[in-house]
Design an enzyme around this catalytic site. Structure first.
Site, mmCIF file in Angstrom:
data_model
loop_
_atom_site.group_PDB
_atom_site.id
_atom_site.type_symbol
_atom_site.label_atom_id
_atom_site.label_comp_id
_atom_site.label_asym_id
_atom_site.label_seq_id
_atom_site.Cartn_x
_atom_site.Cartn_y
_atom_site.Cartn_z
ATOM 1 N N ASN A 7 0.863 -1.184 0.000
ATOM 2 C CA ASN A 7 0.000 0.000 0.000
ATOM 3 C C ASN A 7 0.905 1.243 0.000
ATOM 4 O O ASN A 7 1.725 1.410 0.917
ATOM 5 C CB ASN A 7 -0.873 -0.050 1.262
ATOM 6 C CG ASN A 7 -1.785 1.150 1.392
ATOM 7 O OD1 ASN A 7 -1.360 2.278 1.175
ATOM 8 N ND2 ASN A 7 -3.016 0.923 1.774
ATOM 9 N N HIS A 10 0.883 6.211 1.918
ATOM 10 C CA HIS A 10 1.600 7.188 2.743
ATOM 11 C C HIS A 10 2.762 7.850 2.023
ATOM 12 O O HIS A 10 3.310 8.837 2.513
ATOM 13 C CB HIS A 10 1.998 6.566 4.076
ATOM 14 C CG HIS A 10 0.773 6.249 4.883
ATOM 15 N ND1 HIS A 10 -0.205 7.194 5.131
ATOM 16 C CD2 HIS A 10 0.315 5.092 5.412
ATOM 17 C CE1 HIS A 10 -1.185 6.628 5.808
ATOM 18 N NE2 HIS A 10 -0.904 5.352 5.984
ATOM 19 N N HIS A 43 -5.758 3.504 -1.535
ATOM 20 C CA HIS A 43 -7.090 3.864 -1.043
ATOM 21 C C HIS A 43 -7.410 5.260 -1.563
ATOM 22 O O HIS A 43 -6.782 6.240 -1.154
ATOM 23 C CB HIS A 43 -7.066 3.842 0.496
ATOM 24 C CG HIS A 43 -8.387 4.116 1.139
ATOM 25 N ND1 HIS A 43 -8.562 4.039 2.497
ATOM 26 C CD2 HIS A 43 -9.598 4.442 0.622
ATOM 27 C CE1 HIS A 43 -9.828 4.312 2.795
ATOM 28 N NE2 HIS A 43 -10.466 4.582 1.673
ATOM 29 N N ARG A 45 -9.565 8.023 -1.182
ATOM 30 C CA ARG A 45 -10.549 8.492 -0.202
ATOM 31 C C ARG A 45 -11.411 9.596 -0.782
ATOM 32 O O ARG A 45 -10.959 10.370 -1.630
ATOM 33 C CB ARG A 45 -9.830 9.024 1.041
ATOM 34 C CG ARG A 45 -9.350 7.933 1.964
ATOM 35 C CD ARG A 45 -8.679 8.538 3.191
ATOM 36 N NE ARG A 45 -8.496 7.533 4.211
ATOM 37 C CZ ARG A 45 -9.352 7.273 5.186
ATOM 38 N NH1 ARG A 45 -10.458 7.987 5.315
ATOM 39 N NH2 ARG A 45 -9.119 6.331 6.055
ATOM 40 N N ARG A 49 -7.240 12.795 0.651
ATOM 41 C CA ARG A 49 -6.170 13.287 1.532
ATOM 42 C C ARG A 49 -4.793 12.765 1.146
ATOM 43 O O ARG A 49 -3.790 13.343 1.510
ATOM 44 C CB ARG A 49 -6.467 12.966 2.992
ATOM 45 C CG ARG A 49 -6.351 11.504 3.334
ATOM 46 C CD ARG A 49 -6.467 11.274 4.808
ATOM 47 N NE ARG A 49 -7.817 11.469 5.292
ATOM 48 C CZ ARG A 49 -8.281 10.928 6.415
ATOM 49 N NH1 ARG A 49 -7.496 10.208 7.166
ATOM 50 N NH2 ARG A 49 -9.520 11.124 6.809
ATOM 51 N N GLU A 70 -8.770 0.339 -2.942
ATOM 52 C CA GLU A 70 -9.545 0.336 -1.702
ATOM 53 C C GLU A 70 -10.447 1.562 -1.745
ATOM 54 O O GLU A 70 -9.987 2.649 -2.111
ATOM 55 C CB GLU A 70 -8.523 0.480 -0.580
ATOM 56 C CG GLU A 70 -8.895 -0.082 0.731
ATOM 57 C CD GLU A 70 -7.754 0.157 1.704
ATOM 58 O OE1 GLU A 70 -6.639 -0.360 1.467
ATOM 59 O OE2 GLU A 70 -7.975 0.877 2.680
ATOM 60 N N THR A 101 -8.277 3.794 8.361
ATOM 61 C CA THR A 101 -9.487 2.989 8.449
ATOM 62 C C THR A 101 -9.545 2.345 9.843
ATOM 63 O O THR A 101 -8.601 1.670 10.245
ATOM 64 C CB THR A 101 -9.481 1.887 7.369
ATOM 65 O OG1 THR A 101 -9.125 2.510 6.134
ATOM 66 C CG2 THR A 101 -10.832 1.232 7.244
ATOM 67 N N GLU A 151 -10.920 -9.291 3.297
ATOM 68 C CA GLU A 151 -9.671 -8.921 3.969
ATOM 69 C C GLU A 151 -10.002 -8.825 5.449
ATOM 70 O O GLU A 151 -10.827 -7.997 5.853
ATOM 71 C CB GLU A 151 -9.134 -7.589 3.450
ATOM 72 C CG GLU A 151 -7.829 -7.201 4.158
ATOM 73 C CD GLU A 151 -7.221 -5.917 3.626
ATOM 74 O OE1 GLU A 151 -7.346 -5.634 2.417
ATOM 75 O OE2 GLU A 151 -6.632 -5.186 4.442
ATOM 76 N N HIS A 191 -3.710 -4.385 7.848
ATOM 77 C CA HIS A 191 -3.799 -3.272 8.787
ATOM 78 C C HIS A 191 -2.862 -3.486 9.966
ATOM 79 O O HIS A 191 -3.013 -4.441 10.718
ATOM 80 C CB HIS A 191 -5.218 -3.024 9.297
ATOM 81 C CG HIS A 191 -5.490 -1.551 9.420
ATOM 82 N ND1 HIS A 191 -4.945 -0.782 10.411
ATOM 83 C CD2 HIS A 191 -6.198 -0.715 8.631
ATOM 84 C CE1 HIS A 191 -5.324 0.471 10.239
ATOM 85 N NE2 HIS A 191 -6.082 0.552 9.161
HETATM 86 N N1 PXP Z 1 -5.965 -2.828 4.501
HETATM 87 C C1 PXP Z 1 -6.862 -1.836 4.629
HETATM 88 C C2 PXP Z 1 -8.287 -2.140 4.336
HETATM 89 C C3 PXP Z 1 -6.462 -0.542 5.014
HETATM 90 O O1 PXP Z 1 -7.373 0.432 5.153
HETATM 91 C C4 PXP Z 1 -5.096 -0.283 5.230
HETATM 92 C C5 PXP Z 1 -4.644 1.099 5.584
HETATM 93 O O2 PXP Z 1 -4.834 1.938 4.503
HETATM 94 C C6 PXP Z 1 -4.189 -1.347 5.069
HETATM 95 C C7 PXP Z 1 -4.654 -2.618 4.733
HETATM 96 C C8 PXP Z 1 -2.733 -1.170 5.284
HETATM 97 O O3 PXP Z 1 -2.540 -0.900 6.647
HETATM 98 P P1 PXP Z 1 -1.122 -0.397 7.153
HETATM 99 O O4 PXP Z 1 -0.871 0.902 6.455
HETATM 100 O O5 PXP Z 1 -1.320 -0.257 8.625
HETATM 101 O O6 PXP Z 1 -0.135 -1.445 6.773
#
Ligand code: PXP
Length: 241
Positions: A7, A10, A43, A45, A49, A70, A101, A151, A191
């Site tokens: 992901n 960030h 994601h 949003r 953001r 996402e 999330t 998930e 997550h």
């Molecule tokens: N899965 C989902 C559904 C999420 O919302 C996120 C965070 O955007 C992640 C996985 C990845 O989580 P992390 O950034 O804590 O690894």
């Protein structure tokens, strides 16, 4: 064997701090692929953001692995996903005030709505996933929706204040994986997973994908994106599956 889907939200969070063009999450995604990631997830949003519409388009056009999108189950996002055609959509709950999330999607009681929502995706070959708690009621409801994947939320496990709670959360996730597989669902986890706590899932069979963002981007700030992704790929590749 499970695969790593990275992901890159960030990376975009840092870019949006200055509303500029760097660092580019698209470049990070390409570096993640070169380092062994088997897919990229972003994601988009409602408040934009971090990830922007342009990122989704460019990723879809240029990734060599897979793009997972996402998103909240809104009409706007459905339109974007049908136009961009990611390989999978993952429906998540979304609140404007949250940092990330927070909980899983409530599926029980919304089966008809979600069935209709994912139908157009399935018609054009886009896989679907619901981000849910490892709760038997939510897992059974997800199976009734007819999604291809769930998930399971690992955030409560990752944030557990002590070893006993961490074990309780892990046991619930492992039981959830078993139930979901029995119901014909493929299972992803995500997550709060990092280079330490992921080992709690080392010997758990039936995990398709680990969806990991924050810990990889955090390590990448110090070590570079390629090495950070490669470190996680090396860990997951040693899991028996
Ligand atoms: N899965 C989902 C559904 C999420 O919302 C996120 C965070 O955007 C992640 C996985 C990845 O989580 P992390 O950034 O804590 O690894």
């Amino acid at each position: 064997m499970p695969i790593l889907v990275v992901n890159v939200d960030h990376v975009a969070t840092l870019r949006q701090q200055r509303l500029g063009i760097e660092p580019d999450p698209v470049t990070a995604a390409h570096m993640a692929e070169l380092a062994g990631a088997r897919g990229i997830i972003v994601h988009l949003r409602e408040d934009r953001r971090h990830i922007q519409d342009r990122d989704v388009s460019l990723l879809r056009q240029t990734l060599k692995t897979r793009l997972h999108l996402e998103m909240a189950a809104t009409e706007e996002m459905q339109g974007i996903a049908l136009a961009e055609k990611p390989h999978m959509v993952c429906l998540v709950p979304e609140k404007r005030e949250e940092l990330t999330t927070e909980g899983g999607l409530v599926v029980a009681g919304r089966v008809d709505f979600l069935q209709a929502y994912v139908k157009p995706f399935h018609e054009i070959g886009i896989a679907s996933s619901l981000f849910i708690e490892a709760d038997p009621d939510q897992i059974r409801a997800a199976a009734r929706v007819g999604v291809t994947h769930v998930e399971l939320h690992t955030g409560h496990f990752a944030d557990a204040p002590d070893a006993a709670e961490r074990k309780r959360q892990r046991d619930a996730i492992v039981a959830g994986i078993g139930l979901a597989r029995t119901l014909g669902l493929k299972v992803n986890l995500g997550h709060g997973l990092n280079y330490d706590n992921i080992f709690d899932f080392e010997a758990v069979p039936g995990i398709c994908e680990f969806s990991i963002g924050h810990s990889i981007v955090s390590r990448a700030v110090l070590t570079g994106f390629g090495p950070a992704v490669r470190d996680m790929v090396d860990i997951i590749n040693r899991f028996p599956g």
